[in-house]
Design a protein around this motif. Sequence first.
Motif, mmCIF file in Angstrom:
data_model
loop_
_atom_site.group_PDB
_atom_site.id
_atom_site.type_symbol
_atom_site.label_atom_id
_atom_site.label_comp_id
_atom_site.label_asym_id
_atom_site.label_seq_id
_atom_site.Cartn_x
_atom_site.Cartn_y
_atom_site.Cartn_z
ATOM 1 N N ASN A 445 0.817 -1.230 0.000
ATOM 2 C CA ASN A 445 0.000 0.000 0.000
ATOM 3 C C ASN A 445 0.844 1.270 0.000
ATOM 4 O O ASN A 445 0.614 2.204 0.752
ATOM 5 C CB ASN A 445 -0.998 0.007 1.174
ATOM 6 C CG ASN A 445 -0.326 -0.138 2.509
ATOM 7 O OD1 ASN A 445 0.689 -0.818 2.615
ATOM 8 N ND2 ASN A 445 -0.881 0.477 3.531
ATOM 9 N N ASP A 447 2.736 4.589 -2.107
ATOM 10 C CA ASP A 447 2.313 5.577 -3.109
ATOM 11 C C ASP A 447 2.814 5.250 -4.514
ATOM 12 O O ASP A 447 2.122 5.467 -5.499
ATOM 13 C CB ASP A 447 2.811 6.973 -2.721
ATOM 14 C CG ASP A 447 1.980 7.563 -1.596
ATOM 15 O OD1 ASP A 447 0.918 6.991 -1.298
ATOM 16 O OD2 ASP A 447 2.397 8.579 -1.014
ATOM 17 N N ALA A 485 -6.524 1.920 5.650
ATOM 18 C CA ALA A 485 -5.568 2.827 5.015
ATOM 19 C C ALA A 485 -5.748 2.847 3.494
ATOM 20 O O ALA A 485 -5.593 3.887 2.861
ATOM 21 C CB ALA A 485 -4.147 2.398 5.367
ATOM 22 N N PRO A 488 -9.927 4.046 1.586
ATOM 23 C CA PRO A 488 -10.320 5.434 1.307
ATOM 24 C C PRO A 488 -9.759 5.931 -0.023
ATOM 25 O O PRO A 488 -10.446 6.609 -0.789
ATOM 26 C CB PRO A 488 -9.737 6.215 2.492
ATOM 27 C CG PRO A 488 -9.692 5.229 3.605
ATOM 28 C CD PRO A 488 -9.339 3.923 2.938
ATOM 29 N N THR A 489 -8.498 5.586 -0.304
ATOM 30 C CA THR A 489 -7.890 5.990 -1.576
ATOM 31 C C THR A 489 -8.619 5.320 -2.734
ATOM 32 O O THR A 489 -8.889 5.947 -3.766
ATOM 33 C CB THR A 489 -6.400 5.574 -1.599
ATOM 34 O OG1 THR A 489 -5.807 5.923 -0.358
ATOM 35 C CG2 THR A 489 -5.661 6.262 -2.724
ATOM 36 N N TYR B 106 1.863 2.538 6.510
ATOM 37 C CA TYR B 106 0.542 3.153 6.357
ATOM 38 C C TYR B 106 0.735 4.549 5.797
ATOM 39 O O TYR B 106 1.683 5.229 6.175
ATOM 40 C CB TYR B 106 -0.197 3.265 7.694
ATOM 41 C CG TYR B 106 -0.406 1.954 8.371
ATOM 42 C CD1 TYR B 106 -1.505 1.166 8.054
ATOM 43 C CD2 TYR B 106 0.500 1.485 9.304
ATOM 44 C CE1 TYR B 106 -1.686 -0.062 8.669
ATOM 45 C CE2 TYR B 106 0.324 0.252 9.924
ATOM 46 C CZ TYR B 106 -0.777 -0.513 9.602
ATOM 47 O OH TYR B 106 -0.950 -1.712 10.199
ATOM 48 N N PRO B 107 -0.144 4.993 4.919
ATOM 49 C CA PRO B 107 -0.005 6.374 4.477
ATOM 50 C C PRO B 107 -0.384 7.332 5.603
ATOM 51 O O PRO B 107 -1.199 7.001 6.452
ATOM 52 C CB PRO B 107 -1.003 6.484 3.321
ATOM 53 C CG PRO B 107 -1.933 5.349 3.469
ATOM 54 C CD PRO B 107 -1.284 4.302 4.320
ATOM 55 N N MET B 109 -2.449 10.005 6.873
ATOM 56 C CA MET B 109 -3.705 10.602 6.397
ATOM 57 C C MET B 109 -4.359 11.382 7.518
ATOM 58 O O MET B 109 -4.111 11.165 8.650
ATOM 59 C CB MET B 109 -4.659 9.543 5.894
ATOM 60 C CG MET B 109 -4.175 8.918 4.607
ATOM 61 S SD MET B 109 -5.359 7.784 3.949
ATOM 62 C CE MET B 109 -6.672 8.856 3.466
#
Lengths: 539, 109
Positions: A445, A447, A485, A488-489, B106-107, B109
């Motif tokens: 996960n 970017d 996590a 939502p994206t 984890y991003p 956010m």
Amino acid sequence: MAKVPKPNELELEHGMPQTGWMDTPTIFRPGNFSYPGKAKNLKVVGLANPREWSPNDADWKLPADWKNILLEGLRERLDKYRTLKVYMDICVRCGACADKCHFYLGSGDPKNMPVLRAELLRSVYRKEFTLAGKIMGKMVGARDLTEDVVKEWFMYFFQCTECRRCSLFCPYGIDTAEFTIIGRELLNLIGCNIDWIAGPVANCYQTGNHLGIQPHAFKDMIDFFVDEIEAVNGIRIEPTFNRKGAEVLFVTPSGDVFADPGTYTLMGYLMLFHEIGLDYTWSTYASEGGNFGFFTSHEMMKRLNSKIYAEAKRLGVKYIIGGECGHMWRVINQYMDTVNGPADFLEVPKSSITGTTFHNAASTKMIHLVEFTADLIKNGKLKLDATRNDHLKVTYHDSCNTARGMGFLDEPRYVLNSVCNNFYEMPPNTIREQTFCCGSGSGLNNDEFMEMRMRGGLPRANAVRHVHEKFGVNALSCICAIDRAALPTLMNYWVPDVTVYGLHELVGNALVMEGETERTTDLRGEPLPGMEDSENEDI
Amino acid sequence: MTILKYNSREIRLDEEGYLEKFEDWDETVACALADSEGVSKECPLGEHQMEILKFIRQYYERFGSAPVARAVCVRVQQPGKCEYVQFPDPITACKIAGIPKLETGYPLM
């Protein structure tokens, strides 16, 4: 980082490829691979061949005897894991799995068909370990292990989320995720892994959690959520940390402590435990329920898992409750007992609130919070006002690991139906055992991998869109921190009107607590149904 | 390592554009980073932006971590989602604040 194409710009073809798979080169382009593990992170946990490199480099700076390391590594694992040996030999390449993979459906790349992903490794096995392969070579699907093959492994074993949907449809029961697990383990022997896994592993080893949150920061973050809860309902909660003699150790993924919307889920945990008066403690050392070691090697999984049990022993608790997480439960349910168990210094979990004994966790001594909560509701121990979630039309995403990995299907739905009035299932072939992956699990996960994540998440998003259009669903609930996590994206990309919620956030919304002030908002500060005109503080 | 040139300054960044040394940060560096991130060409940055950046840096100094994103707005007493209003998102805010990239799994956010 690569620019992510808009949904209508994604090209998607499932046609016949121009060349045979062995002759199709592996091309790394922005968006289809994850950055490699940094040397500093590999060094922390003693992983092989730490160096700075890129998949786009011609020279991957492999160890001089890389080929021997891989083949010996494979030989060792064929002896050690009987399933691997069987899976190598019994596949008839029927293709039943081919269109079950979310990455194949979303990318159209034939090497994302599970059968072909396994074939990437199986072809080398044939060449090196079978007589037919040694003699007849390519005729029987055997090929030499070359640097190009290593590059292909790196590409496709890190384009699989180990979700196991394919295995559900295999008439032989072959678990293709095991090929990915072994493939990654082999790649780690020569220093080929990704930083989104190596970084959290190094963090977890050093500080106890993937995010590298130190003890004082961990406490500060939870204290913030305590303040937030007080602002919502006037109840002051006083959680304890590292408390010896508590009945229960609670461990959840650190994403819940740090990243929205998991932080709202964590508020739900705090509220629930306070309301039932559970004698529990957090730990700032065993502060991670997830286990990215599982995406590295069996050995690393064992090392990271052991700290939870070491801490449980140190604190002298009776048993462990784990928060909403996916792969944490695959490790606990399928591996813990053999790699670090039995945990005979703990007791078989028995809820002091309901008296229920969880015999299903007789050996691991660790239960999932959702089964604990379902038991509380079943025994009438919670006062719930489901109308507080009436502003939401909810569907439920089964996490691959809890659903397929441990058969955890009905408990979350039982809780959901108790805390909200508007629950709608997605189509049957996209839920429960057949659930579609979020597209970002198993450490992917990040970017830079975003395009493949959005492609891989397409089947899941498509099912959400279906219930969104048919029933007006606006809330996607889940019980996994990576889902919280990643989804939502994914929703923002494919179904922008749907918001992601952890299950215990919805529990926290509905929970009627003793001594609470009048609730006007949900945990996010959004007005509850009928309270839209109230003056709300921005929390 | 790369060099970001801003007026007469040369600022050392890592390969992903994060400030190499936490101590190298000052308000001009913040302007340079905001410019290179496409956030703002103004210098100095706005008062609300600087409040957020300074809080992130103080938090990192004390706790060795980025703060929880929504805690930032509460602590600096700005409306919710302030990082999204003042910067495109919390990740960019942290980058302009000059703290290292967090390898989290984890991003932010």
